[in-house]
Design an enzyme around this catalytic site. Structure first.
Site, mmCIF file in Angstrom:
data_model
loop_
_atom_site.group_PDB
_atom_site.id
_atom_site.type_symbol
_atom_site.label_atom_id
_atom_site.label_comp_id
_atom_site.label_asym_id
_atom_site.label_seq_id
_atom_site.Cartn_x
_atom_site.Cartn_y
_atom_site.Cartn_z
ATOM 1 N N ALA A 64 1.002 -1.154 -0.290
ATOM 2 C CA ALA A 64 0.086 -0.157 -0.054
ATOM 3 C C ALA A 64 0.987 1.188 0.246
ATOM 4 C CB ALA A 64 -1.084 -0.121 1.149
ATOM 5 N N GLY A 65 2.000 1.427 -0.005
ATOM 6 C CA GLY A 65 3.218 2.176 -0.566
ATOM 7 C C GLY A 65 3.412 2.965 1.152
ATOM 8 N N GLY A 80 5.541 0.749 3.263
ATOM 9 C CA GLY A 80 7.073 0.422 3.047
ATOM 10 C C GLY A 80 7.019 -1.097 4.458
ATOM 11 N N SER A 81 5.208 -1.559 3.840
ATOM 12 C CA SER A 81 5.601 -2.844 5.436
ATOM 13 C C SER A 81 6.150 -3.096 4.663
ATOM 14 C CB SER A 81 3.610 -3.301 4.449
ATOM 15 O OG SER A 81 4.310 -4.637 4.622
ATOM 16 N N ALA A 116 10.167 -3.435 4.367
ATOM 17 C CA ALA A 116 10.836 -2.740 4.681
ATOM 18 C C ALA A 116 10.611 -3.466 6.387
ATOM 19 C CB ALA A 116 11.332 -1.263 4.305
ATOM 20 N N ALA A 117 9.728 -2.170 6.475
ATOM 21 C CA ALA A 117 9.140 -2.600 8.233
ATOM 22 C C ALA A 117 9.060 -3.586 8.963
ATOM 23 C CB ALA A 117 7.604 -1.849 8.519
ATOM 24 N N ASP A 122 13.095 3.281 1.447
ATOM 25 C CA ASP A 122 12.106 2.219 2.399
ATOM 26 C C ASP A 122 13.072 2.059 3.178
ATOM 27 O OD1 ASP A 122 10.066 3.252 0.473
ATOM 28 O OD2 ASP A 122 8.704 1.243 0.465
HETATM 29 O O1 PMV Z 1 7.256 0.753 -1.665
HETATM 30 P P1 PMV Z 1 6.933 2.324 -1.604
HETATM 31 O O2 PMV Z 1 5.077 1.761 -2.688
HETATM 32 O O3 PMV Z 1 6.396 2.982 -1.076
HETATM 33 O O4 PMV Z 1 7.228 2.652 -3.309
HETATM 34 C C1 PMV Z 1 8.710 3.116 -2.832
HETATM 35 C C2 PMV Z 1 9.259 4.057 -3.257
HETATM 36 C C3 PMV Z 1 9.581 3.851 -5.706
HETATM 37 O O5 PMV Z 1 10.061 5.293 -5.206
HETATM 38 C C4 PMV Z 1 8.779 4.073 -6.372
HETATM 39 C C5 PMV Z 1 10.544 2.808 -5.163
HETATM 40 C C6 PMV Z 1 11.491 3.212 -4.632
HETATM 41 O O6 PMV Z 1 12.334 2.371 -4.853
HETATM 42 O O7 PMV Z 1 11.825 3.970 -4.640
#
Ligand code: PMV
Length: 314
Positions: A104-105, A107-108, A110-111, A152
């Site tokens: 959903a953008g 950062g799930s 990565a977190a 992220d």
């Molecule tokens: O992981 P998201 O969906 O929050 O997107 C990361 C941001 C982007 O710029 C689209 C990809 C990146 O690696 O920076």
């Protein structure tokens, strides 16, 4: 035996997503209201290497070895073992949970990586420093996103607002004035790899127009940084609107995102844009604090599956 637990926040990209993959600057801030949590419970009886994984949010309750080879948690544990030059972890249960919406953008992924790396390294008696946590989480991002910028894992591991340029030392932002953001979820999950891959394909076919869009997005991130650090936030909304228009031209927005962005503006937001990978996931709106509830209600009435009001603090 004590358990070892760690948390990591969600994040939003305030300015510059996608362009950041192509070397332009971007700004991201942590969102503490949503968190991933990892707990490692040592098992003093079972043999070394017997690792049990529990992730109740996704109904996972199995031995590590039963997970597919390309599973993110399995990959993460292999990376960690390689980092510490060990063949197996001591016996334990790793319990993972998260209130961050998936794909959903926010950062799930990565977190979850950051929380697990912290809890597991503490369990091994060698807590990783934040640089290593971020670097290892970046390796996981690479497996799933192909060409991640690294923003992220950086914002989530350091849990501070960052001004990020791929390959350059991290710069932390000192934000002068608190900001109120309303985050609206389209309810449509969209793995980052989709729009990132499509944009790369379009760029490979005809780079020039995309380079111009990335350049402008980079300029916007630079202006936003200057405004945030000077505390002159009156232009930020306009910059968000312009950044959203660029993301539309990059082909990473969606009808739902555009609809929520418009609804937020009509309800009084100073500016709004999609945040993160796009095609779904979340949008963000900058609001005066007294308008936050009104904008949140307008988003819900316009189809947002849920909203979150968050403050970015100095
Ligand atoms: O992981 P998201 O969906 O929050 O997107 C990361 C941001 C982007 O710029 C689209 C990809 C990146 O690696 O920076």
């Amino acid at each position: 035996m004590p358990a070892f637990s760690a948390r990591a926040p969600g994040k939003i990209i305030f300015f510059g997503e996608h362009a950041v993959v192509y070397g332009r600057p971007a700004i991201a801030v942590p969102v503490e209201q949503v968190q991933a949590r990892a707990v490692v419970i040592p098992d003093p009886i079972a043999p070394r290497g017997r690792v049990w994984i529990q992730a109740p949010d996704i109904n996972l309750d199995c031995a590590l070895g039963e997970l597919p080879e390309d599973n993110a948690l399995r990959q993460l544990i292999q990376l960690l073992q390689a980092h510490f030059k060990i063949d197996h972890l001591p016996a334990c249960t790793l319990r993972v949970s998260s209130s961050i919406p998936v794909a959903a953008g926010l950062g799930s992924g990565a977190a979850i990586s950051v929380a697990c790396l912290r809890a597991l390294s503490a369990f091994l008696g060698a807590p990783l420093v934040v640089e290593h946590v971020s670097a290892l989480a970046y390796e996981i991002e690479k497996i799933y996103h192909g060409t991640p910028s690294g923003i992220d894992n950086t914002v989530v591991a350091y849990a501070q607002p960052v001004y990020f340029v791929h390959g350059q030392p991290i710069e932390f932002l000192s934000i002068r004035q608190p900001l109120t953001l309303v985050i609206g979820d389209t309810g449509r999950s969209s793995p980052t790899s989709g729009p990132v891959g499509a944009l790369r394909q379009a760029w490979l076919e005809n780079s020039q127009p995309y380079e111009a869009l990335f350049d402008r997005a980079g300029e916007i991130a630079r202006s936003a940084r200057a405004d945030l650090e000077a505390g002159t936030i009156s232009h930020l909304g306009r910059l968000m609107d312009e950044n959203h228009a660029l993301l539309v031209q990059m082909g990473v927005s969606s009808p739902e995102l555009d609809h929520l962005v418009s609804a937020a503006r009509v309800a009084g937001a100073s500016g709004a844009k999609l945040s993160g990978g796009g095609w779904g996931g979340n949008m963000i709106a900058l609001v005066e604090p007294e308008l936050a509830e009104q904008v949140s209600t307008a988003l819900l009435e316009s189809g947002a599956s849920h909203t979150l009001i968050t403050q970015v603090r100095p």
